[in-house]
Enzyme design. Structure first.
Site, short mmCIF file in Angstrom:
data_model
loop_
_atom_site.label_atom_id
_atom_site.label_comp_id
_atom_site.label_asym_id
_atom_site.label_seq_id
_atom_site.Cartn_x
_atom_site.Cartn_y
_atom_site.Cartn_z
N ARG A 1 0.86 -1.17 0.00
CA ARG A 1 0.00 0.00 0.00
C ARG A 1 0.90 1.23 0.00
O ARG A 1 2.00 1.22 0.56
CB ARG A 1 -0.93 0.02 1.23
N GLU B 1 -2.88 8.20 -4.03
CA GLU B 1 -3.26 7.30 -5.12
C GLU B 1 -4.69 7.63 -5.55
O GLU B 1 -5.58 7.71 -4.68
CB GLU B 1 -3.17 5.84 -4.66
N HIS C 1 -1.68 0.46 -9.85
CA HIS C 1 -2.27 -0.53 -8.95
C HIS C 1 -2.76 -1.73 -9.76
O HIS C 1 -3.89 -2.21 -9.59
CB HIS C 1 -3.42 0.08 -8.14
#
Length: 325
Positions: free
Chosen positions: A239, A268, A287
């Site tokens: 993450r 993000e 991602h």
């Protein structure tokens, strides 16, 4: 359907743009004795969960949760992480929760290996030269003989370590319970600060495959970058907040590390104009490491097993596979 068949309600949100119909088809193929229904609208979601025994999906809105019938015994989350779910509310309703742990192992293991090899052979240099029609030899690295630290030894970290086994590298795993070991040469615990620091100091590649927790938030910061060798490469598939972004930008600018491959960022999505877009030695993927055409097939295997356990009355003895609550 027989009288003892169960109803599985699948909510409409997709993963990685793969049609949710593929998930439904995979479940129906595995559960011919049970009913699998797909909700295509918000209204249908609220309707189908009223008579469901199992609900499957990525998220649960307040309205859908409020509509849960008394027979719902399991929410099968299609993500590995469940921090976004109303866990307390599900627990209060007596609904168990499972996750998608293990689904991402093969594809994310390959993604990590691709990032490492790309930096070892410096494909980013070839791409940059190719954009300018330049034919010029450049120095490269060898992966063999290097040390790779994998932070997080769950299904994904384990898959990464297993794929590294063929490359003649030294591997170090970092995990909460080091006594559990893993397919690595040595393991250290998060609470062994000196051991984690030593692993970073020895590593040419540091792969992050851990969940975001109080322990891992900001784990890779200025001190970590200074500790790593100047030829180290960071691969983040965990993450974004596991890495301090400002410290990463500084480390790249100051040549404290060789480069970074980032599948996740903080913030993000990575906004336009962010400095990380401008570095030649930073590879950013959106991602996307979790994408695989086999996602729903693997997910359906887990859920089908859990539906059968529920139907056969085995849950009290065995629990659910991948149960997290």
């Amino acid at each position: 359907m027989s009288d003892d068949s169960l109803t599985v309600a699948v909510l409409r949100e997709t993963v990685h743009g793969i049609p949710i119909d593929d998930y439904v088809a995979a479940l129906r193929d595995r559960l011919p004795e049970h009913e699998v229904v797909l909700a295509r609208t918000p209204s249908e979601e609220r309707e189908v969960v009223q008579d469901a025994d199992v609900v499957a999906g990525m998220n649960i809105s307040d309205a859908v949760l409020e509509a849960f019938g008394d027979d719902v015994e399991l929410f099968a989350c299609a993500f590995a992480g469940t921090g976004h779910l109303p866990m307390d509310a599900l627990r209060d309703r007596g609904v168990a929760v499972t996750n998608a742990s293990g689904v991402h192992g093969p594809n994310m293991g390959e993604h990590a290996l691709a990032c490492i090899l790309s930096f070892a052979r410096r494909f980013h240099v070839a791409r940059r030269q190719g954009d300018d029609d330049v034919w010029r030899s450049y120095p490269t690295h060898e992966l063999a003989g290097s040390t790779v630290t994998v932070v997080g030894m769950g299904a994904i970290g384990t898959a990464v370590a297993e794929r590294l086994d063929a490359f003649d590298v030294e591997t170090v795993g970092v995990r909460h319970s080091p006594e559990k070991g893993g397919p690595v040469d040595r393991v250290v615990g998060y609470d062994d600060a000196a051991g984690v620091e030593a692993a970073f100091a020895d590593s040419s590649y540091v792969v992050l495959a851990c969940p975001l927790t109080d322990t891992t938030a900001g784990l890779v910061d200025h001190e970590a970058f200074v500790t790593m060798p100047s030829d180290a490469v960071l691969v983040n598939m965990a993450r974004g907040p596991v890495v301090d972004t400002d410290d990463l930008v500084s480390a790249i600018r100051r040549h404290e590390i060789r480069g970074a491959a980032l599948d996740v960022t903080d913030p993000e999505p990575l906004p336009s104009g962010h400095p990380l877009w401008d570095f030649d030695n930073v590879l950013v993927t959106p991602h996307n490491a979790g994408h695989t055409p086999n996602y729903y097939e693997r997910l359906a295997d887990i859920l089908a097993e859990n539906v059968e356990r529920l139907a056969d009355g085995r849950v009290d003895d065995e629990g659910f596979e991948n149960q997290v609550a």
